[in-house]
Design a protein around this motif. Structure first.
Motif, PDB file in Angstrom:
ATOM      1  N   LEU A  25       0.830  -1.205   0.000  1.00  0.00           N
ATOM      2  CA  LEU A  25       0.000   0.000   0.000  1.00  0.00           C
ATOM      3  C   LEU A  25       0.865   1.256   0.000  1.00  0.00           C
ATOM      4  N   GLY A  28       2.027   1.723  -3.417  1.00  0.00           N
ATOM      5  CA  GLY A  28       0.930   2.222  -4.249  1.00  0.00           C
ATOM      6  C   GLY A  28       0.685   3.704  -4.036  1.00  0.00           C
ATOM      7  N   HIS A  31       3.328   5.627  -5.768  1.00  0.00           N
ATOM      8  CA  HIS A  31       3.079   5.633  -7.223  1.00  0.00           C
ATOM      9  C   HIS A  31       2.062   6.719  -7.583  1.00  0.00           C
ATOM     10  N   ALA A  37      -3.945   5.820 -11.258  1.00  0.00           N
ATOM     11  CA  ALA A  37      -4.178   4.448 -10.820  1.00  0.00           C
ATOM     12  C   ALA A  37      -4.149   3.464 -11.987  1.00  0.00           C
ATOM     13  N   LEU A  40      -0.839   1.718 -12.552  1.00  0.00           N
ATOM     14  CA  LEU A  40      -0.283   0.963 -11.431  1.00  0.00           C
ATOM     15  C   LEU A  40      -0.211  -0.518 -11.778  1.00  0.00           C
ATOM     16  N   PHE A  42       0.784  -4.481 -10.344  1.00  0.00           N
ATOM     17  CA  PHE A  42       1.087  -5.386  -9.228  1.00  0.00           C
ATOM     18  C   PHE A  42       2.544  -5.822  -9.269  1.00  0.00           C
ATOM     19  N   MET A  45       4.814  -3.080  -8.093  1.00  0.00           N
ATOM     20  CA  MET A  45       4.729  -2.883  -6.648  1.00  0.00           C
ATOM     21  C   MET A  45       5.506  -3.986  -5.909  1.00  0.00           C
ATOM     22  N   LYS A  63      -6.616  -6.387  -8.779  1.00  0.00           N
ATOM     23  CA  LYS A  63      -6.208  -4.989  -8.751  1.00  0.00           C
ATOM     24  C   LYS A  63      -7.279  -4.094  -8.135  1.00  0.00           C
ATOM     25  N   PHE A  66      -6.944  -4.046  -4.494  1.00  0.00           N
ATOM     26  CA  PHE A  66      -5.793  -3.217  -4.109  1.00  0.00           C
ATOM     27  C   PHE A  66      -6.137  -1.736  -4.189  1.00  0.00           C
ATOM     28  N   LEU A  67      -6.804  -1.331  -5.257  1.00  0.00           N
ATOM     29  CA  LEU A  67      -7.184   0.073  -5.416  1.00  0.00           C
ATOM     30  C   LEU A  67      -8.190   0.489  -4.347  1.00  0.00           C
ATOM     31  N   LEU A  70      -6.248   1.167  -1.299  1.00  0.00           N
ATOM     32  CA  LEU A  70      -5.538   2.448  -1.441  1.00  0.00           C
ATOM     33  C   LEU A  70      -6.484   3.625  -1.222  1.00  0.00           C
TER      34      LEU A  70
END
Length: 211
Positions: A25, A28, A31, A37, A40, A42, A45, A63, A66-67, A70
């Motif tokens: 995170l 991310g 980034h 986004a 971005l 994986f 990261m 993903k 993950f977003l 974030l």
């Protein structure tokens, strides 16, 4: 125990208890400081924090997950900045103004993260951590508004004023990001401050009339 073996065990220990998740995170968020986004990755990261790409999927199914995490982090950081901005304020209306200014400044300083935070495609599960983070942020606004009006948080007037406050700062944030407030950043900042001062003065007058 040989030094190399000890070092390897130490590195493995560092990844227990969610450290990989937090490191991902953090990568991310870093980034998003300079990129959106969509770009971005994986794999990137994972490379940045020194783990395999498969390790990412142990913490995030895809993903979008993950977003979503974030975006939740974004609301958590926003709330921290708003709390800091309200410290040592002279009055509750002034606290509300600083609360709003912190929101606008957060949007300005975290453009890509701010955009991600309001991506409707991520807000599909009312039980996920993003929804909880959003709720916590808006609960803070309702609590402050209720204190100003000296009413219960469920009072309709609290909802009206909180909605007006939210609409004002969210609209100003987008106008600022779109470059539609003024031709220079300095003038835009001055205009935002004037608008917030005007809104705070109206709130103070309304509060005095109510009392």
């Amino acid at each position: 125990m040989p030094p190399m073996q000890s070092q390897n065990l130490s590195q493995k220990a560092n990844y227990h208890h969610g450290n990989v998740r937090e490191k991902l995170l953090d990568a991310g968020l870093a980034h998003l400081k300079n990129s959106d986004a969509e770009s971005l990755s994986f794999r990137e990261m994972a490379r940045q924090i020194g783990v395999s790409a498969n390790a990412v999927y142990r913490h995030f199914e895809n993903k979008d997950c993950f977003l979503t995490a974030l975006a939740a982090k974004g609301f958590q950081h926003l709330q921290i900045e708003q709390n800091q901005a309200m410290q040592s304020t002279a009055s509750q209306p002034e606290a509300l103004k600083r609360f709003g200014l912190a929101y606008i400044n957060f949007a300005k300083n975290n453009r890509n993260l701010f955009t991600l935070m309001f991506d409707r495609s991520l807000q599909h599960d009312s039980a996920n951590e993003l929804s909880e983070a959003v709720h916590s942020t808006y609960k803070q606004l309702y609590k402050l508004t209720a204190c100003i009006l000296d009413k219960n948080e469920t009072d309709p007037q609290v909802e009206i004023l909180a909605t007006l406050s939210c609409s004002l700062v969210h609209g100003l944030s987008h106008l600022l990001l779109e470059g539609r407030l003024a031709e220079s950043e300095e003038k835009a900042n001055d205009l935002i401050l004037l608008v917030m001062n005007y809104a705070t003065n109206l709130l103070t007058v309304a509060d005095e009339v109510e009392r």
